[in-house]
Design an enzyme around this catalytic site. Sequence first.
Site, mmCIF file in Angstrom:
data_model
loop_
_atom_site.group_PDB
_atom_site.id
_atom_site.type_symbol
_atom_site.label_atom_id
_atom_site.label_comp_id
_atom_site.label_asym_id
_atom_site.label_seq_id
_atom_site.Cartn_x
_atom_site.Cartn_y
_atom_site.Cartn_z
ATOM 1 N N PRO A 130 -27.787 23.243 -68.637
ATOM 2 C CA PRO A 130 -27.515 24.322 -69.599
ATOM 3 C C PRO A 130 -28.337 24.157 -70.883
ATOM 4 O O PRO A 130 -28.489 25.115 -71.642
ATOM 5 C CB PRO A 130 -26.023 24.202 -69.893
ATOM 6 C CG PRO A 130 -25.483 23.154 -68.989
ATOM 7 C CD PRO A 130 -26.609 22.433 -68.336
ATOM 8 N N GLU A 177 -21.703 15.090 -66.355
ATOM 9 C CA GLU A 177 -22.302 15.549 -67.627
ATOM 10 C C GLU A 177 -23.831 15.561 -67.564
ATOM 11 O O GLU A 177 -24.484 15.776 -68.582
ATOM 12 C CB GLU A 177 -21.830 14.677 -68.789
ATOM 13 C CG GLU A 177 -20.318 14.633 -68.975
ATOM 14 C CD GLU A 177 -19.687 16.016 -69.122
ATOM 15 O OE1 GLU A 177 -20.185 16.806 -69.936
ATOM 16 O OE2 GLU A 177 -18.700 16.288 -68.405
ATOM 17 N N ARG A 208 -38.752 34.777 -52.611
ATOM 18 C CA ARG A 208 -39.089 36.173 -52.322
ATOM 19 C C ARG A 208 -40.457 36.566 -52.857
ATOM 20 O O ARG A 208 -40.986 37.613 -52.480
ATOM 21 C CB ARG A 208 -38.004 37.124 -52.832
ATOM 22 C CG ARG A 208 -37.872 37.177 -54.326
ATOM 23 C CD ARG A 208 -36.698 38.028 -54.770
ATOM 24 N NE ARG A 208 -36.928 39.465 -54.663
ATOM 25 C CZ ARG A 208 -37.658 40.171 -55.513
ATOM 26 N NH1 ARG A 208 -38.247 39.583 -56.538
ATOM 27 N NH2 ARG A 208 -37.818 41.471 -55.357
ATOM 28 N N ASP A 265 -40.085 45.476 -59.476
ATOM 29 C CA ASP A 265 -38.953 44.707 -60.004
ATOM 30 C C ASP A 265 -38.732 44.944 -61.496
ATOM 31 O O ASP A 265 -39.683 45.099 -62.238
ATOM 32 C CB ASP A 265 -39.198 43.191 -59.879
ATOM 33 C CG ASP A 265 -39.029 42.680 -58.465
ATOM 34 O OD1 ASP A 265 -38.431 43.383 -57.654
ATOM 35 O OD2 ASP A 265 -39.513 41.555 -58.206
HETATM 36 C C1 JB8 Z 1 -23.512 19.431 -64.714
HETATM 37 O O1 JB8 Z 1 -24.818 25.599 -66.154
HETATM 38 B B1 JB8 Z 1 -25.856 24.878 -65.603
HETATM 39 C C2 JB8 Z 1 -25.634 23.417 -65.212
HETATM 40 C C3 JB8 Z 1 -24.402 22.818 -65.441
HETATM 41 C C4 JB8 Z 1 -24.252 21.484 -65.085
HETATM 42 C C5 JB8 Z 1 -25.288 20.759 -64.538
HETATM 43 C C6 JB8 Z 1 -26.521 21.358 -64.332
HETATM 44 C C7 JB8 Z 1 -26.681 22.701 -64.670
HETATM 45 C C8 JB8 Z 1 -24.807 19.463 -64.289
HETATM 46 N N1 JB8 Z 1 -23.181 20.654 -65.180
HETATM 47 O O2 JB8 Z 1 -27.098 25.418 -65.481
#
Ligand code: JB8
Length: 274
Positions: A95, A122, A164, A179
């Site tokens: 994230p 995490e 794709r 697209d």
């Molecule tokens: C633990 O929301 B995400 C995402 C969340 C995650 C991990 C990797 C990606 C690993 N939580 O893109």
Amino acid sequence: MRVDIISIFPEYFAPLDVSLVGKARERGILEIRLHQLRDWTRDVHKTVDDTPYGGGPGMVMKPEIWGEAIDAVISEGRSALGVPAGAPRMIVPTPSGRPFTQETAIEYADEPWLLFTPARYEGIDSRVAAEYGSRLRVDEVSIGDYVLAGGEAAVLVIVEAVGRLLPGVLGNARSVADDSFAPGPMANLLEGPVYTKPPVWRGHEVPEILLSGHHGKIARWRRDQALRRTLEKRPELVDRLDPAGLDKDDRKILAEFGTACGVSFRARPHDVAN
Ligand code: JB8
């Protein structure tokens, strides 16, 4: 294209046997190899995580296990591909990564070899990205501003978006050109509505223009619809339109919505409050 995926949940990737990506694999356009991260553990419990330095909630994935796994998968891939010094582009979903966009997908579609390292808990000890960052191209990417329980679903998203685009995967090459977010005259506009038969369904009529056979007028109507939909749902995309790519009809629609030539005059919450 070769794709390697290392995960503690290789079963999560069963959808990659299906539909468009599944067909690309059957046809040899795409080779996807799944690897169980725990295969590189040495303890009886197959431990992949440990407590975070500095304290705090949750667990962090151990660097040694990932290091062993990544080294082995790269060696294996080099032999299989016959590229003794070749290296994959490494993609780490998180994230806190850079946004994954259509532009990123287009970039990845040009790579011969991708390696995905989706984490759980995490995330992965940050030294893993640091270590491989000096040996390969490592991209930490986010598929959107929400938090998943792990990177696997993000890998599915990225593989489908990239798959794709591979030559020979889509039957109709035009569907890529049209697209949303594709480069060209409609760049940065959302796609407008689409219809098929019957011409009237439960009292809802297909817009008459689409039945007219006037290809020029239909193209113009579609562009109007795309602009209106974008103004409605993604006004921030309109601010990114190239003013040079806007014609008189476009500017008329933008003016209707209180914008001109990609410059927004819409009130922001701050303006209203003060
Ligand atoms: C633990 O929301 B995400 C995402 C969340 C995650 C991990 C990797 C990606 C690993 N939580 O893109």
